[in-house]
Design an enzyme around this catalytic site. Sequence first.
Site, PDB file in Angstrom:
ATOM      1  N   LYS A   8      45.348  51.137  42.151  1.00  0.00           N
ATOM      2  CA  LYS A   8      45.318  52.605  42.056  1.00  0.00           C
ATOM      3  C   LYS A   8      43.903  53.167  42.046  1.00  0.00           C
ATOM      4  O   LYS A   8      43.592  54.084  42.802  1.00  0.00           O
ATOM      5  CB  LYS A   8      46.007  53.083  40.756  1.00  0.00           C
ATOM      6  CG  LYS A   8      47.476  52.778  40.655  1.00  0.00           C
ATOM      7  CD  LYS A   8      48.061  53.398  39.393  1.00  0.00           C
ATOM      8  CE  LYS A   8      47.501  52.846  38.086  1.00  0.00           C
ATOM      9  NZ  LYS A   8      47.874  51.455  37.785  1.00  0.00           N
ATOM     10  N   ARG A  83      52.480  58.902  33.190  1.00  0.00           N
ATOM     11  CA  ARG A  83      53.058  57.564  33.051  1.00  0.00           C
ATOM     12  C   ARG A  83      54.312  57.544  32.205  1.00  0.00           C
ATOM     13  O   ARG A  83      54.900  56.473  32.004  1.00  0.00           O
ATOM     14  CB  ARG A  83      52.067  56.626  32.365  1.00  0.00           C
ATOM     15  CG  ARG A  83      50.965  56.175  33.243  1.00  0.00           C
ATOM     16  CD  ARG A  83      50.230  55.041  32.582  1.00  0.00           C
ATOM     17  NE  ARG A  83      48.893  55.056  33.079  1.00  0.00           N
ATOM     18  CZ  ARG A  83      48.184  53.969  33.368  1.00  0.00           C
ATOM     19  NH1 ARG A  83      48.664  52.776  33.156  1.00  0.00           N
ATOM     20  NH2 ARG A  83      46.979  54.088  33.844  1.00  0.00           N
ATOM     21  N   ARG A 122      40.192  39.907  38.007  1.00  0.00           N
ATOM     22  CA  ARG A 122      39.346  41.034  37.602  1.00  0.00           C
ATOM     23  C   ARG A 122      38.723  40.756  36.230  1.00  0.00           C
ATOM     24  O   ARG A 122      37.588  41.147  35.967  1.00  0.00           O
ATOM     25  CB  ARG A 122      40.192  42.320  37.557  1.00  0.00           C
ATOM     26  CG  ARG A 122      39.380  43.558  37.198  1.00  0.00           C
ATOM     27  CD  ARG A 122      40.163  44.841  37.390  1.00  0.00           C
ATOM     28  NE  ARG A 122      41.080  45.105  36.296  1.00  0.00           N
ATOM     29  CZ  ARG A 122      41.962  46.087  36.287  1.00  0.00           C
ATOM     30  NH1 ARG A 122      42.085  46.896  37.330  1.00  0.00           N
ATOM     31  NH2 ARG A 122      42.761  46.279  35.259  1.00  0.00           N
ATOM     32  N   ARG A 128      37.087  43.408  31.535  1.00  0.00           N
ATOM     33  CA  ARG A 128      37.758  44.473  30.791  1.00  0.00           C
ATOM     34  C   ARG A 128      38.524  43.896  29.609  1.00  0.00           C
ATOM     35  O   ARG A 128      39.203  42.878  29.745  1.00  0.00           O
ATOM     36  CB  ARG A 128      38.725  45.205  31.729  1.00  0.00           C
ATOM     37  CG  ARG A 128      38.320  46.637  31.979  1.00  0.00           C
ATOM     38  CD  ARG A 128      39.221  47.300  32.977  1.00  0.00           C
ATOM     39  NE  ARG A 128      40.583  47.515  32.483  1.00  0.00           N
ATOM     40  CZ  ARG A 128      41.476  48.246  33.114  1.00  0.00           C
ATOM     41  NH1 ARG A 128      41.162  48.827  34.250  1.00  0.00           N
ATOM     42  NH2 ARG A 128      42.683  48.385  32.635  1.00  0.00           N
ATOM     43  N   ARG A 139      51.294  44.994  29.493  1.00  0.00           N
ATOM     44  CA  ARG A 139      51.094  46.208  30.293  1.00  0.00           C
ATOM     45  C   ARG A 139      52.131  46.294  31.407  1.00  0.00           C
ATOM     46  O   ARG A 139      52.603  47.384  31.740  1.00  0.00           O
ATOM     47  CB  ARG A 139      49.669  46.241  30.863  1.00  0.00           C
ATOM     48  CG  ARG A 139      48.664  46.770  29.831  1.00  0.00           C
ATOM     49  CD  ARG A 139      47.242  46.290  30.061  1.00  0.00           C
ATOM     50  NE  ARG A 139      46.710  46.599  31.353  1.00  0.00           N
ATOM     51  CZ  ARG A 139      45.796  45.846  31.995  1.00  0.00           C
ATOM     52  NH1 ARG A 139      45.335  44.742  31.440  1.00  0.00           N
ATOM     53  NH2 ARG A 139      45.359  46.199  33.169  1.00  0.00           N
TER      54      ARG A 139
END
Length: 186
Positions: A8, A83, A122, A128, A139
């Site tokens: 996204k 969301r 990632r 992160r 998630r």
Amino acid sequence: MGPPGAGKGTQARFVAEHFGIPAISTGDIFRANVSQGTPLGVEAKRYMDAGEYVPDEVTNLMVRNRIDEPDAEPGFLLDGYPRTLAQVTELDGMIAFTGHQLDAVVVLTVDPEELVQRLLQRAQTDGRADDTEDVIRRRQEVYAEQTEPLIGVYRERGILVEVDGVGEVDEVTARIFDALDVVPQS
Ligand code: ADP
């Protein structure tokens, strides 16, 4: 829209650039607040680190303030909002007030296992805090429970654009532009 890891944020920037509008990413705004240690950041971090959604009241107020900024006046792209069904209702109210309308809701579809692999990747490059395997799986669950139902809502409204999110970044961008019926800049 799209599950965590669907791409996204990456695609949002290209689409926003094409239209000359800001890409407003709730995740980025939360992360900026976390790194600056603001009260909003302190609150949001508790949820983000666990893979849970930040409470609607907090998120809604933040988006409301952001779309009130002058740069959003000509239009904007939202990345990561709404969301939840409550956020859908809230957004409808906000834009009724500002005079905007939702032109399209783009959903990027990607197979769940591919997503976990991308996010673990990632984790190694970006580091992160919420890219650990347990949190990634949580998630995905939260997305399936709370966000997937929004796809039906926007489909019924006739503004849903579904795009295959698997492939090279520029291939996916081309599919989005094609689906939105726009001519790419370069
Ligand atoms: P992801 O790739 O996991 O979707 P984001 O950067 O979009 O990552 O969001 C990171 C985190 O920020 C989410 O897991 C959630 O805790 C919080 N967040 C972002 N957008 C929202 C939202 N609209 N409502 C509630 N929480 C949100």
